[in-house]
Write an enzyme that holds these catalytic residues in place. Structure first.
Site, PDB file in Angstrom:
ATOM      1  N   GLU A 171       0.923  -1.290  -0.036  1.00 20.81           N
ATOM      2  CA  GLU A 171      -0.124  -0.114   0.003  1.00 20.81           C
ATOM      3  C   GLU A 171       0.889   1.083   0.127  1.00 20.81           C
ATOM      4  OE1 GLU A 171      -2.949   0.274  -0.546  1.00 20.81           O
ATOM      5  OE2 GLU A 171      -3.347  -1.644  -0.587  1.00 20.81           O
ATOM      6  N   TYR A 182      -6.648   6.403   4.090  1.00 17.69           N
ATOM      7  CA  TYR A 182      -6.638   5.376   3.086  1.00 17.69           C
ATOM      8  C   TYR A 182      -5.770   4.208   3.334  1.00 17.69           C
ATOM      9  CZ  TYR A 182      -5.433   2.542  -0.760  1.00 17.69           C
ATOM     10  OH  TYR A 182      -5.024   1.511  -1.547  1.00 17.69           O
ATOM     11  N   ASP A 187      -9.520   4.708  -3.007  1.00 16.32           N
ATOM     12  CA  ASP A 187      -8.304   5.177  -3.911  1.00 16.32           C
ATOM     13  C   ASP A 187      -8.931   5.715  -4.951  1.00 16.32           C
ATOM     14  OD1 ASP A 187      -8.863   3.043  -5.561  1.00 16.32           O
ATOM     15  OD2 ASP A 187      -6.838   2.419  -5.844  1.00 16.32           O
ATOM     16  N   CYS A 232     -12.552   0.116 -15.595  1.00 16.57           N
ATOM     17  CA  CYS A 232     -13.111   1.559 -15.583  1.00 16.57           C
ATOM     18  C   CYS A 232     -11.875   2.541 -15.513  1.00 16.57           C
ATOM     19  CB  CYS A 232     -14.022   1.765 -14.388  1.00 16.57           C
ATOM     20  SG  CYS A 232     -15.196   3.167 -14.590  1.00 16.57           S
ATOM     21  N   CYS A 286     -16.099  -0.398 -21.370  1.00  7.61           N
ATOM     22  CA  CYS A 286     -17.342  -0.763 -20.873  1.00  7.61           C
ATOM     23  C   CYS A 286     -18.057  -1.998 -21.358  1.00  7.61           C
ATOM     24  CB  CYS A 286     -18.280   0.468 -21.372  1.00  7.61           C
ATOM     25  SG  CYS A 286     -17.675   2.010 -20.775  1.00  7.61           S
ATOM     26  N   CYS A 299     -17.208  -4.321 -18.702  1.00  7.83           N
ATOM     27  CA  CYS A 299     -17.751  -4.189 -17.289  1.00  7.83           C
ATOM     28  C   CYS A 299     -18.920  -4.987 -16.690  1.00  7.83           C
ATOM     29  CB  CYS A 299     -18.021  -2.620 -17.211  1.00  7.83           C
ATOM     30  SG  CYS A 299     -18.691  -2.049 -15.444  1.00  7.83           S
TER      31      CYS A 299
END
Length: 325
Positions: free
Chosen positions: A70, A153, A171, A226, A233, A236
């Site tokens: 992270e 975060y 994020d 995305c 798309c 998705c």
């Protein structure tokens, strides 16, 4: 690379079958967001089939591996992080191993990942974990948040991905998915807003392990499908219920999006100066640093900034080195 439906987050078991509650939370209902269960199942099923096999998602990564990833992944793509991450964990498999080294060694091992203050912050977090938590990354969200260099975060991400807890993990990728799928906007605001946090909480599944999967799945969806410039798309899993597509995919009409430049900036000069210091086993004379950039005012400003940030230590004889304390 795809993985099977048994993909786990740092060794956490997958939730049981049919994990998606049929009744949205009261917060989701009051926020005006679409029923969360219409999004949870398709996105988590997509993640099970298409998630990348990344080392920090494997059982052996543990909480420390998740935390290291992270820190490294902030503003840095996976492809650049992977080799540094693997070298880092091979050298410092536990927080105590890193804490035992001077902070300059963390800066040296950070290599060219960029934003090297993250290396100092990770070293400070490892030191605190060693001194205050017996060398184990704490499970408690408040204790994570209290670690040096750990913000909103990162605390939520570690608690979610390492310990399977229920937190909104926001994020850039997740914010973009929510902006399009729920809010009908092409891009989220430049900075995270209270409204985004409220929406993210309203979309969380009630079950802790399912919420952890949802956090990882929405992040992966934003990273692979995305995307910012060219969303795919057709791949998705929630394209048929995306508010942005339903509105005709309107163009962004908010404040201009911040672009990132590098060439000719102080960031580039700082990187060049640090590269010399990382390669040196002994303190570096001023003349060696002067050789990396022709413009003396910008070079001096960049060097002063590195010293102020604790990334470079000036010595009395006019030489410089990575910090020892």
């Amino acid at each position: 690379m795809t993985v099977t439906a048994r993909t786990t987050l740092a060794g956490l078991p997958e939730p049981a079958a049919a994990p998606f509650p049929g009744t949205p939370s009261s917060e989701a209902q009051s926020s005006g967001a679409p029923s969360p269960e219409l999004l949870h199942g398709p996105v988590i099923d997509w993640f099970a089939a298409h998630a990348r096999d990344l080392p920090w998602r494997r059982p052996e990564a543990g909480a420390w591996g998740v935390m290291v990833s992270e820190f490294m992944l902030q503003q840095t793509p996976v492809s650049r992080v992977l080799p540094v991450y693997e070298q880092w964990l091979a050298r410092w498999p536990r927080p105590a191993d890193l804490a035992a080294q001077p902070p300059g060694e963390a800066v040296r091992a950070w290599g060219r990942l960029g934003y090297p203050r993250r290396a100092l912050r990770l070293h400070a977090a490892a030191t605190a974990i060693t001194e205050l938590h017996g060398g184990e990354v704490p499970r408690d969200h408040a204790k994570l948040l209290a670690l040096p260099g750990v913000g909103e975060y990162t605390a939520a991400a570690v608690a979610s991905f390492a310990f399977g807890q229920r937190h909104a993990v926001l994020d850039t990728n997740v914010r973009r998915v929510f902006a399009r799928a729920v809010s009908g906007a092409q891009y989220p605001p430049n900075a995270t807003t209270a409204a985004e946090r409220k929406l993210a909480r309203s979309l969380l599944p009630e079950s802790e392990p399912v919420a952890a999967r949802w956090a990882a799945a929405t992040m992966e969806l934003g990273a692979l499908v995305c995307t910012a410039r060219t969303p795919v798309c057709g791949r998705c899993p929630i394209a048929d219920r995306c508010a942005w597509r339903a509105a005709g995919s309107p163009a962004h009409d908010g404040p201009p999006r911040r672009g990132q430049t590098y060439a000719g900036t102080d960031r580039q000069v700082r990187g060049k100066l640090l590269a010399v210091l990382r390669e040196a086993l002994e303190p570096v004379p001023q003349v060696a640093l002067d050789a990396v950039w022709d413009e003396p005012v910008q070079r001096a400003r960049a060097l002063d900034g590195l010293v102020a940030d604790g990334l470079v230590e000036p010595l009395e004889n006019g030489t410089y080195r990575l910090p020892l304390t």
